[in-house]
Design a protein around this motif. Structure first.
Motif, short mmCIF file in Angstrom:
data_model
loop_
_atom_site.label_atom_id
_atom_site.label_comp_id
_atom_site.label_asym_id
_atom_site.label_seq_id
_atom_site.Cartn_x
_atom_site.Cartn_y
_atom_site.Cartn_z
N TYR A 113 0.87 -1.17 0.00
CA TYR A 113 0.00 0.00 0.00
C TYR A 113 0.91 1.22 0.00
CZ TYR A 113 -3.77 3.15 1.27
OH TYR A 113 -4.68 4.17 1.27
N ALA A 114 0.86 1.97 -1.11
CA ALA A 114 1.71 3.15 -1.24
C ALA A 114 0.94 4.21 -2.00
CB ALA A 114 2.99 2.80 -1.99
N ASN A 115 1.20 5.45 -1.70
CA ASN A 115 0.53 6.58 -2.36
C ASN A 115 -0.99 6.39 -2.35
OD1 ASN A 115 3.17 7.29 -2.89
ND2 ASN A 115 3.16 6.34 -4.91
N SER A 116 -1.49 5.93 -1.21
CA SER A 116 -2.93 5.75 -0.98
C SER A 116 -3.59 4.72 -1.91
CB SER A 116 -3.69 7.08 -1.10
OG SER A 116 -3.09 8.03 -0.28
N LYS A 117 -2.80 3.75 -2.40
CA LYS A 117 -3.36 2.71 -3.29
C LYS A 117 -2.67 1.38 -3.04
CE LYS A 117 -3.92 5.11 -7.53
NZ LYS A 117 -3.13 5.36 -8.67
N LEU A 118 -3.38 0.28 -3.42
CA LEU A 118 -2.72 -1.03 -3.37
C LEU A 118 -2.03 -1.30 -4.70
CD1 LEU A 118 -5.44 -3.25 -1.65
CD2 LEU A 118 -3.24 -2.56 -0.70
N HIS A 119 -0.82 -1.87 -4.65
CA HIS A 119 -0.07 -2.19 -5.88
C HIS A 119 0.43 -3.62 -5.76
CE1 HIS A 119 0.44 2.21 -6.62
NE2 HIS A 119 0.46 2.24 -5.31
N LEU A 120 0.34 -4.34 -6.87
CA LEU A 120 0.83 -5.71 -6.91
C LEU A 120 2.35 -5.67 -7.11
CD1 LEU A 120 -0.63 -8.43 -6.87
CD2 LEU A 120 -0.57 -8.41 -9.37
N LEU A 121 3.09 -6.45 -6.33
CA LEU A 121 4.55 -6.46 -6.50
C LEU A 121 4.93 -7.40 -7.64
CD1 LEU A 121 5.84 -6.53 -2.82
CD2 LEU A 121 6.07 -4.66 -4.47
N PRO A 122 6.00 -7.09 -8.39
CA PRO A 122 6.44 -8.01 -9.44
C PRO A 122 6.75 -9.38 -8.83
CG PRO A 122 7.66 -5.94 -9.50
CD PRO A 122 6.86 -5.92 -8.24
N ALA A 123 6.24 -10.44 -9.49
CA ALA A 123 6.41 -11.76 -8.89
C ALA A 123 7.06 -12.75 -9.84
CB ALA A 123 5.06 -12.30 -8.44
N SER A 124 7.35 -12.32 -11.08
CA SER A 124 7.96 -13.26 -12.01
C SER A 124 9.13 -12.56 -12.69
CB SER A 124 6.94 -13.68 -13.07
OG SER A 124 6.60 -12.55 -13.85
N PHE A 125 9.96 -13.34 -13.37
CA PHE A 125 11.13 -12.77 -14.04
C PHE A 125 10.68 -11.77 -15.11
CE2 PHE A 125 14.59 -13.00 -17.23
CZ PHE A 125 15.58 -12.44 -16.44
N THR A 126 9.63 -12.16 -15.87
CA THR A 126 9.19 -11.27 -16.96
C THR A 126 8.62 -9.95 -16.42
OG1 THR A 126 7.14 -12.49 -16.98
CG2 THR A 126 8.70 -13.04 -18.72
N SER A 127 8.01 -10.01 -15.21
CA SER A 127 7.42 -8.77 -14.69
C SER A 127 8.50 -7.75 -14.32
CB SER A 127 6.51 -9.06 -13.48
OG SER A 127 7.24 -9.64 -12.45
N LEU A 128 9.76 -8.19 -14.20
CA LEU A 128 10.84 -7.24 -13.90
C LEU A 128 11.09 -6.30 -15.08
CD1 LEU A 128 13.46 -9.60 -12.20
CD2 LEU A 128 11.86 -8.05 -11.10
N PHE A 129 10.66 -6.73 -16.28
CA PHE A 129 10.90 -5.93 -17.49
C PHE A 129 9.77 -4.94 -17.75
CE2 PHE A 129 13.59 -9.56 -17.80
CZ PHE A 129 14.75 -9.10 -18.41
N LYS A 130 8.69 -5.04 -16.96
CA LYS A 130 7.54 -4.14 -17.18
C LYS A 130 7.54 -3.04 -16.14
CE LYS A 130 4.56 -7.91 -18.54
NZ LYS A 130 3.87 -8.90 -17.74
N LYS A 131 7.03 -1.88 -16.53
CA LYS A 131 6.88 -0.80 -15.55
C LYS A 131 5.61 -1.09 -14.75
CE LYS A 131 5.73 4.01 -15.91
NZ LYS A 131 4.83 4.09 -14.87
N GLN A 132 5.75 -1.16 -13.47
CA GLN A 132 4.60 -1.49 -12.63
C GLN A 132 4.52 -0.47 -11.51
OE1 GLN A 132 4.92 -5.95 -12.44
NE2 GLN A 132 3.48 -5.72 -10.75
N THR A 133 3.34 0.14 -11.30
CA THR A 133 3.23 1.13 -10.22
C THR A 133 3.50 0.44 -8.89
OG1 THR A 133 0.88 0.72 -9.95
CG2 THR A 133 1.53 2.52 -11.44
N PRO A 134 4.04 1.12 -7.90
CA PRO A 134 4.36 2.55 -7.83
C PRO A 134 5.75 2.89 -8.38
CG PRO A 134 4.82 1.56 -5.71
CD PRO A 134 4.31 0.45 -6.60
#
Ligand SMILES: Cc1cc2nc3c(=O)[nH]c(=O)nc-3n(C[C@H](O)[C@H](O)[C@H](O)COP(=O)(O)OP(=O)(O)OC[C@H]3O[C@@H](n4cnc5c(N)ncnc54)[C@H](O)[C@@H]3O)c2cc1C
Length: 469
Positions: free
Chosen positions: A98-119
């Motif tokens: 929970y950051a900047n007043s929102k819930l964000h999913l954390l990167p959980a796979s190798f491929t997700s490291l290559f994507k921009k994911q909030t926050p």
């Protein structure tokens, strides 16, 4: 040789178990202040079978410490009671912050490291470049906070959005005070040696000698955990199954349990004398302390003030744990739960979605953790159960949009529950050991105050201590 063990939490029970394993003739008395064993481990089974974990809830199977716990579980004949969460389960893949007043999913796979994911403002992989191009610090650093370390190597977003909430989840602490050696000693050493963490990791991969020397523990249950891809596990009757079984086995093998007996005085003369609150006085050849460093310090302040001062440096934080049960499936996303970034300045550390982790299909069960390092910013020693419940429900309503009252709940205040390994912790341990050796005190330390705060660490520290005695 007789031994007194202070504390009947997981540390003290494991110490008794490993001493008996080493020498079945060991004469052991375990002294516990309360009327039950287990310490912070408490699994409260409700009438409908839902388990409210008031302290720890899951154990990690990985690494030498994880394998050691699994070997112990096998020896205790508890393997068939294990309830594992596999790596592909939503409770393992979906962790949120929970950051900047929102819930964000954390990167959980190798491929997700290559994507921009909030926050995060960039894909996490790009932060590796920062690590590679940032040089080694001009002056060698002996220790620093885990926040300073990751911020120096990867930037403030990793410090604020990954490490700070993670430290809240592991020890309820402030990453800006916790030593880098608490979790990242290996990475810290790699930076000091190779000038960058990434370069250090690549060097280790290439180093066949290092790989050969890797400690590869083996036992059947550990192998099963790999085959079945366990992420974390518990037991079908909750985590308390472990201390309960340890108690049973230790009692059956001759350990004497002094319950409701708080140690109130210690004297290290030719024989060690331990004074108890029930008026009894025990004598023994050795003393093992598994109680917190703070509690041990209070027992040593008159006769060993220098040692007491070193022990006092290992402070603890207080938490309140609120278990909430709603007898219907509420519309929250599956996952392990979320941790709150300290920058949000909220009274909660995080919320665990027990109904997802432990598959309560027709209910919603949540655990709200409050306080930790920031406990006294929001609460005080007189805060009532109703107030903790009110704060927990307000936070859940605000963040998860659940605004109904729970069908069942439990509030627990865990005072001075989790030790904080602040910057300099490791050096402080060396000073403590040096004092004990110099004075030839027959005192041995284990438990969560010293070599790791998790279940695996506590069991391993008891085993190492028993091996060394
Ligand atoms: C809320 C919470 C969540 C956690 N979650 C996890 C998790 O999910 N996974 C994980 O791996 N770890 C977790 N942990 C950590 C884990 O619970 C601890 O590492 C472990 O339980 C510590 O065991 P211990 O024996 O060192 O200490 P304790 O459990 O504190 O036991 C010490 C015992 O000593 C007794 N005692 C104290 N003073 C005296 C005295 N003077 N005389 C006699 N007896 C005394 C106490 O009554 C107590 O029973 C969590 C901890 C907390 C608090």
């Amino acid at each position: 040789m007789s031994t007194t063990i202070l504390g009947g939490g997981l540390g003290g029970l494991s110490a008794a178990y490993y001493l008996l394993k080493k020498d079945p003739k060991s004469v052991i008395t375990l002294v516990e202040a309360s009327n039950r064993v287990g310490g912070w481990i408490k699994s409260n089974t409700q009438d409908d079978g839902v388990i409210f974990e008031q302290g720890p809830r899951t154990v990690r199977p990985k690494g030498p410490q994880g394998a050691n716990t699994l070997a112990l579980i096998e020896e205790l004949d508890l393997s068939s009671h294990i309830k594992a969460i596999p790596t592909y389960h939503p409770a393992a893949t979906k962790r949120m912050i929970y950051a900047n007043s929102k819930l964000h999913l954390l990167p959980a796979s190798f491929t997700s490291l290559f994507k921009k994911q909030t926050p995060f403002s960039k894909p996490l992989i790009s932060l590796l470049f920062k690590d590679v191009i940032t040089g080694k610090p001009a002056v060698a650093i002996k220790d620093e906070s885990i926040y300073d370390f990751v911020t120096r190597r990867f930037g403030t977003e990793v410090g604020d959005y990954l490490i700070s909430p993670m430290i809240c989840g592991i020890c309820g602490g402030d990453a800006k005070q916790i030593s880098v050696k608490f979790l990242m000693e290996g990475l810290f050493e790699k930076e000091q040696k190779h000038g960058s963490i990434t370069r250090g990791i690549i060097a280790s991969w290439l180093n066949k000698e290092e790989k050969k020397n890797e400690n590869k523990p083996r036992n059947d249950l550990y192998q099963r955990s790999i085959n079945e891809r366990w992420n974390v596990y518990t037991f079908d009757n909750g985590i308390e199954s472990l201390p309960k079984r340890l108690e049973e086995v230790c009692r059956a093998n001759g350990t004497r349990f002094e319950m409701d007996a708080k140690c109130t005085g210690l004297d290290f003369s030719a024989k060690i004398t331990t004074e108890l609150s029930n008026g009894r006085v025990l004598t023994s050849d050795k003393l093992i302390s598994s109680i917190s460093a703070e509690n041990l310090s209070a027992l040593l302040i008159n006769k060993h003030p220098d040692l007491a001062k070193l022990l006092q440096r290992i402070k603890t934080v207080t938490l309140a744990v609120v278990n909430l049960q709603f007898n219907e499936k509420l519309p929250i996303e599956d996952g392990f739960g979320f941790l709150v970034c300290p920058k949000e300045n909220r009274p909660i550390l995080g919320v665990i979605y027990d109904s997802c982790c432990f598959s309560y299909t027709d209910k919603t069960v949540l655990t709200v953790m409050l306080g930790g390092h920031w406990f006294y910013d929001h609460f005080n020693d007189n805060t009532s159960e109703e107030e903790f419940l009110h704060v927990a429900l307000t936070q859940v309503a605000d963040i998860l949009k659940i605004d109904q009252l729970p069908d069942n709940y439990k509030v627990n205040l865990l005072k001075n529950a989790i030790p904080q390994y602040t910057v300099g912790h490791k050096e402080n341990l060396e000073l403590i050991q040096r004092y004990i050796d110099a004075k030839r005190l027959k005192l041995h330390l284990c438990g969560s105050s010293y070599h790791g705060v998790g279940i695996n660490d506590v069991i391993m520290s008891a085993r190492n201590m028993a091996d060394e005695i």
